[in-house]
Design a protein around this motif. Sequence first.
Motif, mmCIF file in Angstrom:
data_model
loop_
_atom_site.group_PDB
_atom_site.id
_atom_site.type_symbol
_atom_site.label_atom_id
_atom_site.label_comp_id
_atom_site.label_asym_id
_atom_site.label_seq_id
_atom_site.Cartn_x
_atom_site.Cartn_y
_atom_site.Cartn_z
ATOM 1 N N THR A 26 110.848 11.844 18.670
ATOM 2 C CA THR A 26 111.590 11.673 18.051
ATOM 3 C C THR A 26 111.428 9.804 18.022
ATOM 4 O O THR A 26 111.906 8.921 16.815
ATOM 5 C CB THR A 26 113.033 11.841 18.331
ATOM 6 O OG1 THR A 26 113.262 11.638 19.894
ATOM 7 C CG2 THR A 26 113.029 13.205 18.425
ATOM 8 N N TRP A 27 110.907 9.162 18.682
ATOM 9 C CA TRP A 27 110.559 7.079 19.083
ATOM 10 C C TRP A 27 109.635 7.210 17.475
ATOM 11 O O TRP A 27 109.985 6.070 17.506
ATOM 12 C CB TRP A 27 110.168 7.041 20.269
ATOM 13 C CG TRP A 27 108.664 7.628 20.813
ATOM 14 C CD1 TRP A 27 108.513 8.985 21.007
ATOM 15 C CD2 TRP A 27 107.272 7.356 20.078
ATOM 16 N NE1 TRP A 27 107.554 9.178 21.263
ATOM 17 C CE2 TRP A 27 106.449 7.918 21.293
ATOM 18 C CE3 TRP A 27 107.264 5.817 19.294
ATOM 19 C CZ2 TRP A 27 105.507 7.545 20.749
ATOM 20 C CZ3 TRP A 27 106.398 5.592 19.737
ATOM 21 C CH2 TRP A 27 105.310 6.362 20.201
ATOM 22 N N ILE A 28 108.406 8.721 17.455
ATOM 23 C CA ILE A 28 108.211 7.705 16.411
ATOM 24 C C ILE A 28 108.297 7.378 14.997
ATOM 25 O O ILE A 28 108.300 6.741 14.091
ATOM 26 C CB ILE A 28 107.258 8.777 15.985
ATOM 27 C CG1 ILE A 28 105.778 9.262 17.358
ATOM 28 C CG2 ILE A 28 106.194 8.576 15.067
ATOM 29 C CD1 ILE A 28 105.056 9.855 17.371
ATOM 30 N N ASP A 29 110.092 8.450 14.467
ATOM 31 C CA ASP A 29 110.198 7.496 13.762
ATOM 32 C C ASP A 29 111.013 6.256 13.543
ATOM 33 O O ASP A 29 111.091 5.823 12.466
ATOM 34 C CB ASP A 29 111.538 8.491 13.687
ATOM 35 C CG ASP A 29 111.835 9.638 12.878
ATOM 36 O OD1 ASP A 29 110.293 10.730 12.502
ATOM 37 O OD2 ASP A 29 112.389 10.632 13.542
ATOM 38 N N ASN A 30 110.815 5.730 14.429
ATOM 39 C CA ASN A 30 111.295 3.686 14.418
ATOM 40 C C ASN A 30 109.663 2.968 15.008
ATOM 41 O O ASN A 30 110.520 2.242 15.275
ATOM 42 C CB ASN A 30 112.241 4.063 15.647
ATOM 43 C CG ASN A 30 113.768 4.663 15.341
ATOM 44 O OD1 ASN A 30 113.840 4.109 14.075
ATOM 45 N ND2 ASN A 30 114.432 5.675 15.880
ATOM 46 N N ALA A 31 109.225 3.753 15.185
ATOM 47 C CA ALA A 31 107.600 3.200 15.192
ATOM 48 C C ALA A 31 107.669 2.051 14.168
ATOM 49 O O ALA A 31 107.400 2.562 13.186
ATOM 50 C CB ALA A 31 106.507 3.586 15.792
ATOM 51 N N LEU A 32 106.948 0.773 14.460
ATOM 52 C CA LEU A 32 106.179 -0.420 14.169
ATOM 53 C C LEU A 32 107.165 -0.192 12.510
ATOM 54 O O LEU A 32 109.280 -0.100 12.553
ATOM 55 C CB LEU A 32 105.649 -0.334 12.802
ATOM 56 C CG LEU A 32 103.915 0.284 14.078
ATOM 57 C CD1 LEU A 32 102.916 1.051 12.723
ATOM 58 C CD2 LEU A 32 103.692 -0.395 14.677
ATOM 59 N N ASP A 33 108.114 -1.024 12.490
ATOM 60 C CA ASP A 33 108.556 -2.469 11.814
ATOM 61 C C ASP A 33 108.561 -2.660 10.250
ATOM 62 O O ASP A 33 107.598 -3.885 10.414
ATOM 63 C CB ASP A 33 109.133 -2.869 11.561
ATOM 64 C CG ASP A 33 111.107 -3.581 11.605
ATOM 65 O OD1 ASP A 33 110.936 -3.840 10.298
ATOM 66 O OD2 ASP A 33 111.860 -3.416 12.107
ATOM 67 N N PRO A 34 108.824 -2.342 9.086
ATOM 68 C CA PRO A 34 108.105 -2.851 8.001
ATOM 69 C C PRO A 34 108.512 -4.563 7.750
ATOM 70 O O PRO A 34 107.949 -5.244 6.644
ATOM 71 C CB PRO A 34 108.639 -2.133 6.735
ATOM 72 C CG PRO A 34 109.773 -1.357 7.316
ATOM 73 C CD PRO A 34 110.081 -0.766 8.903
ATOM 74 N N ASP A 35 109.417 -4.973 8.784
ATOM 75 C CA ASP A 35 109.203 -6.558 8.096
ATOM 76 C C ASP A 35 109.621 -7.635 9.764
ATOM 77 O O ASP A 35 109.941 -8.183 9.519
ATOM 78 C CB ASP A 35 111.626 -6.326 8.480
ATOM 79 C CG ASP A 35 111.509 -5.988 6.456
ATOM 80 O OD1 ASP A 35 110.596 -6.532 5.819
ATOM 81 O OD2 ASP A 35 113.167 -4.913 6.672
ATOM 82 N N VAL A 36 108.002 -6.860 10.101
ATOM 83 C CA VAL A 36 107.948 -7.426 11.454
ATOM 84 C C VAL A 36 106.827 -7.989 11.214
ATOM 85 O O VAL A 36 105.355 -6.803 10.476
ATOM 86 C CB VAL A 36 108.102 -6.613 12.470
ATOM 87 C CG1 VAL A 36 106.987 -7.201 13.596
ATOM 88 C CG2 VAL A 36 109.344 -6.491 13.321
ATOM 89 N N LEU A 37 105.817 -9.467 11.305
ATOM 90 C CA LEU A 37 105.058 -9.682 11.423
ATOM 91 C C LEU A 37 104.127 -8.377 12.247
ATOM 92 O O LEU A 37 104.060 -8.095 12.415
ATOM 93 C CB LEU A 37 104.431 -11.080 12.313
ATOM 94 C CG LEU A 37 103.138 -11.637 12.239
ATOM 95 C CD1 LEU A 37 102.766 -11.831 11.402
ATOM 96 C CD2 LEU A 37 103.110 -12.614 13.389
ATOM 97 N N THR A 38 102.997 -8.256 11.276
ATOM 98 C CA THR A 38 101.807 -6.598 11.058
ATOM 99 C C THR A 38 100.402 -7.682 12.391
ATOM 100 O O THR A 38 100.251 -8.031 10.699
ATOM 101 C CB THR A 38 101.931 -6.282 10.726
ATOM 102 O OG1 THR A 38 102.921 -5.861 9.590
ATOM 103 C CG2 THR A 38 100.947 -5.118 10.498
ATOM 104 N N ILE A 39 100.128 -7.209 12.868
ATOM 105 C CA ILE A 39 98.506 -8.095 12.971
ATOM 106 C C ILE A 39 97.813 -6.055 13.206
ATOM 107 O O ILE A 39 97.776 -5.810 13.756
ATOM 108 C CB ILE A 39 98.127 -8.252 14.435
ATOM 109 C CG1 ILE A 39 99.444 -9.434 14.461
ATOM 110 C CG2 ILE A 39 97.029 -8.817 14.599
ATOM 111 C CD1 ILE A 39 99.196 -10.606 15.720
#
Length: 840
Positions: free
Chosen positions: A476-489
């Motif tokens: 269930t944690w995968i639903d919140n993995a990564l964030d489209p408003d966070v600096l992505t490298i």
Amino acid sequence: MGELAGNLRWSWHPPTQDLFASVDPEAWQASGHDPVRLLGSVSPQRLDQLAKDDAFLWRLGELSADLQQYLTGDRWYQTQQDAPRAIAYFSPEFGITAVLPQYSGGLGILAGDHLKTASDLGVPIVGVGLLYRHGYFRQSLSRDGWQQERYPVVDPDGLPLSLLREADGSVAKITIGLPGDDSLTARIWVAQVGRVPQLLLDSDVEENSEIIRDVTDRLYGGNTEHRLRQELLLGVGGVRALRAYSRITGAPTPEVFHTNEGHAGFLGVERIRELTEEQGLDFDAALEVSRAGTVFTTHTPVPAGIDRFPRDLVAQYFGGDNGSHGVPVDRILGLGAEDFEGGDPAVFNMAVMGFRLAQRANGVSQLHGHVSRGMFGGLWPEFDADERPIASITNGVHAPTWVAREIFDLARHHGVKPGPDPDADHPVTVFDIADKIPAGEIWATKRVLRERLVKDARKRLRKSWQQRGAAPAELTWIDNALDPDVLTIGFARRVPSYKRLTLMLRDPERLKRLLLHPERPVQLVIAGKSHPADEGGKKLIQEIVRFADAHDVRHRIVFLPNYDIAMAQPLYPGCDVWLNNPLRPYEACGTSGMKAALNGGLNLSILDGWWDEWYDGNNGWAIPSADGIDDPDRRDDIEATALYDLIENEVAVRFYDEDAEGVPYRWIEMVRHTLKSLGPKVLADRMVRDYVNTLYSPSARSSRILNGDFAGAGELARWKHKVRSGWNAVTIDHVESSGVADAPELGETLEVKVFVSLGDLSPSDVDVQVVHGRIAHEDDLVDTSVESLVLAETYEGGRHRFEGTLALSTTGPFGYAVRVLPKNEHLASGAELGCVTIAH
């Protein structure tokens, strides 16, 4: 629709992709965006509906007409004068599309981009490669994060391929003799890459024994002899396949043969055999004809990356009953011999053969050219590195394949039509309008692309965890993995040790602080495959996976298995920063950062490969490299600390520095500058034009001169033999200079007289040169120019006087050196023969 699906242009043409998606959106997704699979799964009822849908039929007709115009209309190449009628491009792998899995990494992706760009520009290239039954492996992870490989069977009948057939309908095949009275037979599949045909040889035919059927089993697999058989099929079989293709289709025979890395080097041996057996040339004359029309591109900056075979094994395959009277096995062995200081006399070096069989050669970035001239210096030991005949053409990427359609839509919205313009000398691009697009629109577009990446990454992450044995309740944690408003490298590439996948883990606690920063968080998307035999690379992947599995950071760092084109296409546009931290100078070029840049991403990289020549201080960040430090652990510590500092104090600060409207204006300014400064340079349009202008066209001209009645080739071969055998007698006896005062001034001229002994050679066989320039570091000549002297007088005993004048055109210490080189109009470089005499 079958015609549209059968031409791989659909893989970089969004309107055609949209047409297929409209046939059945769910089936299109289930097929992995594979039109051939899609059409094989559509029901007859759905096809009947489409046949009655006027809007669909109109779109289909428009796209069919557009493809025909693309295939037949004149483009950039058709405006060129005296260009080759056809070019053969040999590569062991080609990355065209994810549905044709015949690639492992950068070499194949580059080859695919080369073919696609050649098609866009109208360059008459024919690709030559192998069709691997299992392609490259599919990667998954075990529960503890260890790489696992599987090799699904590739069914050619389910791919956008067709068999080359004779006029009577039978399958066209080529055959190669093998030791022990055995033979290798292969059929020829043809993939149509836009305007470019791609020939793929397949040994899985009933005429072959089981072990020979497996020659094309998988890419870069098997033992040493297996690899030799693959390269024999690629080089020798590839030339024979080209001959069959031209005979059957009427396509022009290539004037230029491009060897993309040494794997295909045996193509030169086959061309020499053709000329000796079919045209009656001797080996030396045939070698000159073949060399004149051959281009060799080296891709590796490390000796370990070169294929080297035991000499005895090569002799076994080219000698005995399998030998050719016109191509003695000892001459073949001489082509790949490491007969230079530091070489191994027991091995046959495919790259060395590549250089000896090609009159023109290049590295794939300016820095890589410099590294290659040092690495292969044994072939021209008497020449300074800068004069060794290895040029540089920096790689590029095919924008229609790698740039997100939203980027193109943004450009169209502001009045620019992207894409190659057949009537112009330069492609029309979006880059000139980067300043005109409002910052808010650029930022909003990047947010859309970032969100798409997050959704794709979550889907892949869930599938990976399920393969690792996780239960749905654990995920269930995968639903919140990564964030489209966070600096992505982003960091995605092959995983050999020199690319340093785990440099970011040198200080795990500091990396955690960066990922979890309360105001300026960072997230990392990582992917990459290790060669199945590279246990060290697999261990690096496991270290990253174990770190990314930790409950406190797994929403900020993910490792996505099975990196391929399908993963890369949303990954590059979705990243804000592309990270590259190899050990300098072991990255020959690298093109992933180019793809990110075209999508408005900023590079954060060691100054290696292409970044070394195009970083300007404002289009990204350069990670300081601790060159010269011998302790690898200390070097990694220093460079990792520099990486952390850049991310924390510069990258993240600028990304989150938003104005009142929520737009990081200073960040967008860097994006604009990146598009303007890097965009035109990193395009494969620029790369392919460079190949045409600096390598292909000159090679074609040289080839035509020697391919007339072959008399010129025989004369050139005899001249080279005369020069090499007589060069020991060439000496510089005396040098005189006069004409300047004790304190010379700008504008004065220096008169130089050089007395040389040439033995049996004549003055027309040599070029007596003065190399002059400023003096640095006491006795090093820098910023040099070269002047050829003219024959003034001839004496008895083969002695001659040459004269000339030099203008003193720079201030400061001035110096010069005198040397003698071979001279012939058919040489592409004065260093070609490796002969030089220097005045001491």
